[in-house]
Design an enzyme around this catalytic site. Structure first.
Site, PDB file in Angstrom:
ATOM      1  N   GLU A   1      -5.081   1.033   3.069  1.00  0.00           N
ATOM      2  CA  GLU A   1      -4.681   0.059   4.070  1.00  0.00           C
ATOM      3  C   GLU A   1      -4.761   0.681   5.451  1.00  0.00           C
ATOM      4  OE1 GLU A   1      -2.470  -2.604   6.643  1.00  0.00           O
ATOM      5  OE2 GLU A   1      -2.063  -0.503   6.293  1.00  0.00           O
ATOM      6  N   GLU A   2      -4.390   1.970   5.539  1.00  0.00           N
ATOM      7  CA  GLU A   2      -4.330   2.644   6.839  1.00  0.00           C
ATOM      8  C   GLU A   2      -5.673   3.246   7.224  1.00  0.00           C
ATOM      9  OE1 GLU A   2      -1.868   2.011   8.450  1.00  0.00           O
ATOM     10  OE2 GLU A   2       0.010   2.146   7.328  1.00  0.00           O
TER      11      GLU A   2
ATOM     12  N   ASP B   1      -0.657   4.300   0.829  1.00  0.00           N
ATOM     13  CA  ASP B   1      -1.210   5.309   1.741  1.00  0.00           C
ATOM     14  C   ASP B   1      -0.472   5.272   3.077  1.00  0.00           C
ATOM     15  OD1 ASP B   1      -2.428   2.766   2.154  1.00  0.00           O
ATOM     16  OD2 ASP B   1      -4.067   3.683   3.276  1.00  0.00           O
TER      17      ASP B   1
ATOM     18  N   GLU C   1       5.070  -5.525   4.022  1.00  0.00           N
ATOM     19  CA  GLU C   1       4.850  -4.840   5.299  1.00  0.00           C
ATOM     20  C   GLU C   1       6.088  -4.973   6.197  1.00  0.00           C
ATOM     21  OE1 GLU C   1       2.715  -2.906   6.553  1.00  0.00           O
ATOM     22  OE2 GLU C   1       0.902  -3.083   5.340  1.00  0.00           O
TER      23      GLU C   1
ATOM     24  N   HIS D   1       0.844  -1.205   0.000  1.00  0.00           N
ATOM     25  CA  HIS D   1       0.000   0.000   0.000  1.00  0.00           C
ATOM     26  C   HIS D   1       0.869   1.241   0.000  1.00  0.00           C
ATOM     27  CE1 HIS D   1       0.652   1.068   4.318  1.00  0.00           C
ATOM     28  NE2 HIS D   1       0.784  -0.237   4.467  1.00  0.00           N
TER      29      HIS D   1
ATOM     30  N   ASP E   1       6.538   2.002   6.794  1.00  0.00           N
ATOM     31  CA  ASP E   1       5.242   1.330   6.535  1.00  0.00           C
ATOM     32  C   ASP E   1       4.456   2.083   5.482  1.00  0.00           C
ATOM     33  OD1 ASP E   1       2.922  -0.119   6.650  1.00  0.00           O
ATOM     34  OD2 ASP E   1       2.417   0.463   8.694  1.00  0.00           O
TER      35      ASP E   1
HETATM   36 ZN   LIG Z   1       1.388  -1.109   6.305  1.00  0.00          ZN
END
Ligand SMILES: [Zn+2]
EC number: 3.5.1.18
Length: 318
Positions: A140-141, A75, A169, A73, A106
């Site tokens: 994702e967040e 975001d 991740e 991801h 992340d």
């Molecule tokens: Zn993540």
């Protein structure tokens, strides 16, 4: 761009302010990096009532199998108090040999390395046999409703199939790539409400204190342990995360009390079997009289949180 350089890739990604659910230029940048390498890049916007529309990206190089997918991801979580940052969150400044920025770990760092790895492979050996794809979400967040699961369904409906997947991740303890995990624990949350009868603390026989019942129920959730762990996972663990009555007075017995909990569970359980075990424990504890002698069983209800995470373990050694 020098796509073979993970540092340059990461700096460019960090400079995209892709605070969830904003695309922030991050997926367009990936398009710019991957298209020249020969990837067929597609964007897919997912919608659902009550949630913001989210842009996602799928890019594939090759048409044959085997097919390796990189998932991730772009975001990032909000920056919070920007003035408290030692380096601006979207500047990708390097200091002391480390790059600073929101999402550096992340997980823009993982994506920057994915891109550099495939670019280096192509530079050295040409296009890989089989196929490589990127499945990248911008959700994702946030609520994680218009992200990976919808993108997977969308791609599968177009006939996409994958033989293996690497998720970038950040699970590495010390440096990128020093650990590969082959599974994840499940996660299940719920909220219990115990219904009592309000009254004055001086006349408890006229009331029914729900905290007594709630203590019995939460005790039964925390003891005994759910299991002893498995070959691949640590023991399942339940934490009671809040206990509330909303009661501001010290001499009033409240009418109801609530508690919430989250359990991280291993592969000796499914969401369904775990829910049944939790209900079994609660019903048994509700009938006990230790804290509530000569009372009817505790009256409670339980609301499960939406979308529990299922335990995942890959046994495909390839
Ligand atoms: Zn993540």
């Amino acid at each position: 761009m020098t796509t073979t350089d993970p540092v340059a890739n990461l700096a460019a990604l960090i400079r995209c302010p892709s605070v969830t659910p904003a695309e922030g230029g991050a997926l367009s940048l990936l398009d710019t990096l991957l298209s020249p390498l020969g990837f067929a890049v597609e964007k897919m916007v997912a919608s659902e009532a009550g949630t913001p529309d989210v842009e996602n990206l799928y890019a594939r190089l090759g048409t044959e199998g085997p097919h390796l997918m990189f998932a991730g991801h772009t975001d990032v979580v909000p920056v919070g108090d920007e003035a408290a940052w030692s380096h601006p969150p979207f500047a990708a400044e390097i200091a002391g040999g480390e790059m600073f920025g929101r999402g550096a770990v992340d997980m823009k760092g993982g994506i920057a390395c994915f891109v550099a790895a495939i670019a280096r492979h192509i530079e050295k050996h040409g296009k890989p046999e089989g196929s490589v794809s990127f499945l990248i979400t911008g959700d994702e967040e946030g609520p994680s409703i218009n992200g990976t699961s919808k993108l997977l369904e969308w791609a599968a409906a177009k006939g996409e199939q994958w033989d293996a997947c690497v998720v970038g991740e950040p699970t590495n303890p010390d440096q990128l790539g020093d650990m590969i995990k082959i599974g994840r624990r499940g996660s299940l949350s719920g909220r219990i409400t115990v219904h009592g009868v309000q009254g004055h603390a001086a006349y408890p026989h006229l009331a029914d204190n729900p905290i007594r019942g709630l203590l019995q129920l939460t005790h039964a959730l925390m003891h005994p342990p759910f299991d002893r762990g498995t070959d691949d996972f640590q023991p399942s663990n339940l934490e009671v995360t809040t206990v509330d009555t909303g009661n501001a007075a010290t001499n009033v017995i409240p009418a109801r009390a609530t508690a919430a909990f989250n359990i991280r569970f291993n592969d000796s359980w499914t969401v369904e079997s775990l829910r049944a075990e939790i209900i079994r424990r609660l019903d048994a504890a509700a009938a006990e009289g230790e804290l509530r002698p000569d009372r009817a069983p505790v009256k409670y209800d339980i609301v499960w949180a939406d979308r529990p995470a299922h335990v995942f373990l890959t046994r495909n050694n390839a």
